[in-house]
Write a protein that holds these residues in place. Structure first.
Motif, short mmCIF file in Angstrom:
data_model
loop_
_atom_site.label_atom_id
_atom_site.label_comp_id
_atom_site.label_asym_id
_atom_site.label_seq_id
_atom_site.Cartn_x
_atom_site.Cartn_y
_atom_site.Cartn_z
N SER A 18 102.75 92.05 -5.99
CA SER A 18 101.64 93.00 -6.09
C SER A 18 100.48 92.41 -6.89
CB SER A 18 102.10 94.33 -6.70
OG SER A 18 102.59 94.12 -8.01
N LEU A 19 100.76 91.57 -7.87
CA LEU A 19 99.69 90.89 -8.61
C LEU A 19 99.02 89.84 -7.72
CD1 LEU A 19 101.47 90.36 -12.04
CD2 LEU A 19 99.70 92.04 -11.49
N VAL A 23 94.92 89.08 -6.27
CA VAL A 23 94.24 87.79 -6.23
C VAL A 23 93.83 87.42 -4.82
CG1 VAL A 23 94.50 85.31 -6.69
CG2 VAL A 23 95.45 86.99 -8.30
N TRP A 24 94.75 87.58 -3.88
CA TRP A 24 94.50 87.22 -2.48
C TRP A 24 94.53 88.49 -1.63
CZ3 TRP A 24 98.46 84.13 -4.98
CH2 TRP A 24 97.96 82.92 -5.49
N ASP A 25 93.47 89.26 -1.69
CA ASP A 25 93.46 90.56 -1.04
C ASP A 25 93.41 90.51 0.48
OD1 ASP A 25 90.83 89.69 -0.87
OD2 ASP A 25 89.96 91.54 -1.65
N GLU A 26 93.21 89.33 1.04
CA GLU A 26 93.27 89.21 2.51
C GLU A 26 94.70 89.01 3.02
OE1 GLU A 26 90.37 86.57 4.23
OE2 GLU A 26 88.80 87.32 2.91
N ASP A 30 103.31 92.67 2.58
CA ASP A 30 104.46 92.26 3.38
C ASP A 30 104.50 90.73 3.53
OD1 ASP A 30 106.79 92.97 4.98
OD2 ASP A 30 105.61 92.29 6.71
N GLU A 31 103.36 90.11 3.80
CA GLU A 31 103.31 88.65 3.91
C GLU A 31 103.71 87.99 2.60
OE1 GLU A 31 99.78 87.42 6.95
OE2 GLU A 31 99.14 88.48 5.13
N LEU A 32 103.20 88.55 1.51
CA LEU A 32 103.50 87.99 0.20
C LEU A 32 104.99 88.12 -0.12
CD1 LEU A 32 100.34 89.29 -1.62
CD2 LEU A 32 100.96 86.89 -1.29
N ILE A 33 105.55 89.29 0.14
CA ILE A 33 106.98 89.49 -0.13
C ILE A 33 107.82 88.55 0.73
CG2 ILE A 33 108.89 91.12 0.12
CD1 ILE A 33 106.90 93.32 -0.82
#
Length: 71
Positions: A18-19, A23-26, A30-33
């Motif tokens: 979530s942090l 930083v990378w709001d684009e 789901d992609e980050l997880i």
């Protein structure tokens, strides 16, 4: 003995994702997880989505990891 930063990041990735989203709001949460906190996967996502060099994406990801390391 100190744990490697990669182990620390991956162990805490669900909270850190979530942090990273701030930083990378684009990138989607789901992609980050799904990246699982794997530096190489995250570098690839950042590089592609923000159309930057691999070196620049790596600098951003490593900087994020250093700022959010916990022991």
């Amino acid at each position: 003995m100190a744990r490697p930063i990669a182990d620390i990041i991956q162990a805490n990735w669900r909270q850190l994702a979530s942090l990273a989203r701030v930083v990378w709001d684009e990138l989607t949460l789901d992609e980050l997880i799904k990246s699982g906190g794997d530096a190489q996967k995250l570098i690839g996502l950042v590089q592609t989505r923000y159309d930057m060099t691999r070196s620049d994406a790596e600098k951003q990801v490593m900087s994020f990891f250093e700022r959010h390391r916990t022991t």
